[in-house]
Design an enzyme around this catalytic site. Structure first.
Site, PDB file in Angstrom:
ATOM      1  N   LYS A 193       0.811  -1.231   0.000  1.00  0.00           N
ATOM      2  CA  LYS A 193       0.000   0.000   0.000  1.00  0.00           C
ATOM      3  C   LYS A 193       0.843   1.279   0.000  1.00  0.00           C
ATOM      4  O   LYS A 193       0.440   2.284  -0.568  1.00  0.00           O
ATOM      5  CB  LYS A 193      -0.979   0.000   1.177  1.00  0.00           C
ATOM      6  CG  LYS A 193      -2.078  -1.035   1.015  1.00  0.00           C
ATOM      7  CD  LYS A 193      -3.079  -0.993   2.149  1.00  0.00           C
ATOM      8  CE  LYS A 193      -4.008  -2.190   2.050  1.00  0.00           C
ATOM      9  NZ  LYS A 193      -5.018  -2.197   3.107  1.00  0.00           N
ATOM     10  N   MET A 205      -9.807  -5.402  12.806  1.00  0.00           N
ATOM     11  CA  MET A 205      -9.769  -5.126  11.369  1.00  0.00           C
ATOM     12  C   MET A 205      -9.347  -6.346  10.564  1.00  0.00           C
ATOM     13  O   MET A 205      -9.525  -6.406   9.359  1.00  0.00           O
ATOM     14  CB  MET A 205      -8.865  -3.920  11.076  1.00  0.00           C
ATOM     15  CG  MET A 205      -9.600  -2.614  11.387  1.00  0.00           C
ATOM     16  SD  MET A 205      -8.626  -1.098  11.337  1.00  0.00           S
ATOM     17  CE  MET A 205      -7.690  -1.246   9.869  1.00  0.00           C
TER      18      MET A 205
END
Ligand code: ATR
Length: 273
Positions: A66, A215
């Site tokens: 990312k 998450m």
């Protein structure tokens, strides 16, 4: 013409993104393909460029690329620029637009699917790596009473606190310094669950009404969620809803249509059960 999309990461074989996006495409009648691409750890950029040159229209980017995706983008949305990380590319001629839909996905899952408002609530965000960084701005935009970032390496939490101070009420703390406090929402954004580990949390930070949110998703409840339940938290959630919601937000960027997500989340939970 069939448009091509892909998720790129390493590892990638267990990614649920192809299944999710093909379900969105069927539901909204879009002519598209979506595949999973494994990039070598030192070959992210060339794998992205090869996919573009073969006519790809967009990509999702996952661990560990990312930050590299953020570097590769020629244009950034504001939320991607502030997060310093990109999970979605949209290719337009020779431009690469980088967006970050992770935080919007988390906020939508908490506020809409789990029906838990964030506004005026006390939030604890555990972790100060890439995953945490991507969700801070969207959380602060909901105007919580306060957002505390706790991290094993305290100075990383302090850096995030300084960087995001202009966007809302945010403080940094060490885990054990949380003793004596409790929170309405506790979000695990560390990668500890991957190794079946848990940050050293003091007792008492969970109440019956706390939403404990990991998450990460896995078939078995994570150590974090098991610990939260032992501590009395009655509302537990893993990252499957966030995964589907961030995908829906990427799909919207590409196709201009918002897919329905509730049935897809329910089906994914069923297939894991
Ligand atoms: P990601 O992109 O998943 O956020 P990362 O940038 O490597 O990955 O960050 C991992 C986060 O999980 C960090 O906040 C890390 O804490 P440190 O900054 O102290 O390394 C946290 N983490 C990982 N394993 C952990 C563990 N066993 N206990 C506590 N925190 C852990």
């Amino acid at each position: 013409m069939t448009n091509r999309y892909a998720v790129i990461g390493n590892p990638i074989s267990h990614s649920k993104s192809p299944q999710i996006h093909m379900a969105f495409a069927r539901q909204t009648d879009q002519d598209m393909q979506y595949e999973a691409l494994l990039a070598p750890l030192d070959g992210f950029q060339s794998a992205v460029n090869a996919f573009r040159l073969q006519g790809g229209s967009g990509m999702n980017v996952t661990v560990p690329f990312k930050q590299e995706a953020y570097q590769l983008a020629t244009d950034l949305t504001e939320r991607a620029r502030i997060a310093g990380a990109v999970n979605t590319f949209k290719f337009e001629n020779d431009r690469i637009l980088g967006d970050n839909t992770d935080g919007a996905g988390l906020v939508k899952d908490i506020t809409v699917n789990l029906k838990t408002p964030i506004t005026n609530k006390s939030i604890l965000l555990m972790g100060a790596g890439g995953a945490a960084r991507g969700v801070i701005l969207p959380l602060l935009e909901q105007q919580p009473a306060g957002l505390v970032i706790a991290n094993r390496t305290p100075h990383k939490a302090q850096i995030l606190q300084q960087q995001f101070a202009a966007f809302g009420r945010i403080t940094a703390r060490e885990y054990l310094a949380l003793s004596g406090e409790s929170f309405d929402i506790i979000i695990n954004a560390t990668s500890a669950s991957l190794n079946d580990a848990l940050p050293e949390l003091p007792p008492g930070i969970f109440t019956h009404d706390t939403l404990a949110y990991d998450m990460m998703y896995s078939i078995e409840p994570t150590r974090f969620l098991n610990y939260a339940a032992q501590q009395g938290a009655q509302q537990l959630a893993d990252g499957i809803g966030m995964l589907v919601e961030q995908a829906a937000e990427s799909f919207y960027l590409w196709r201009g249509i918002r897919p329905e997500t509730q049935n897809i989340i329910a089906n994914l939970k069923k297939s894991d059960a």
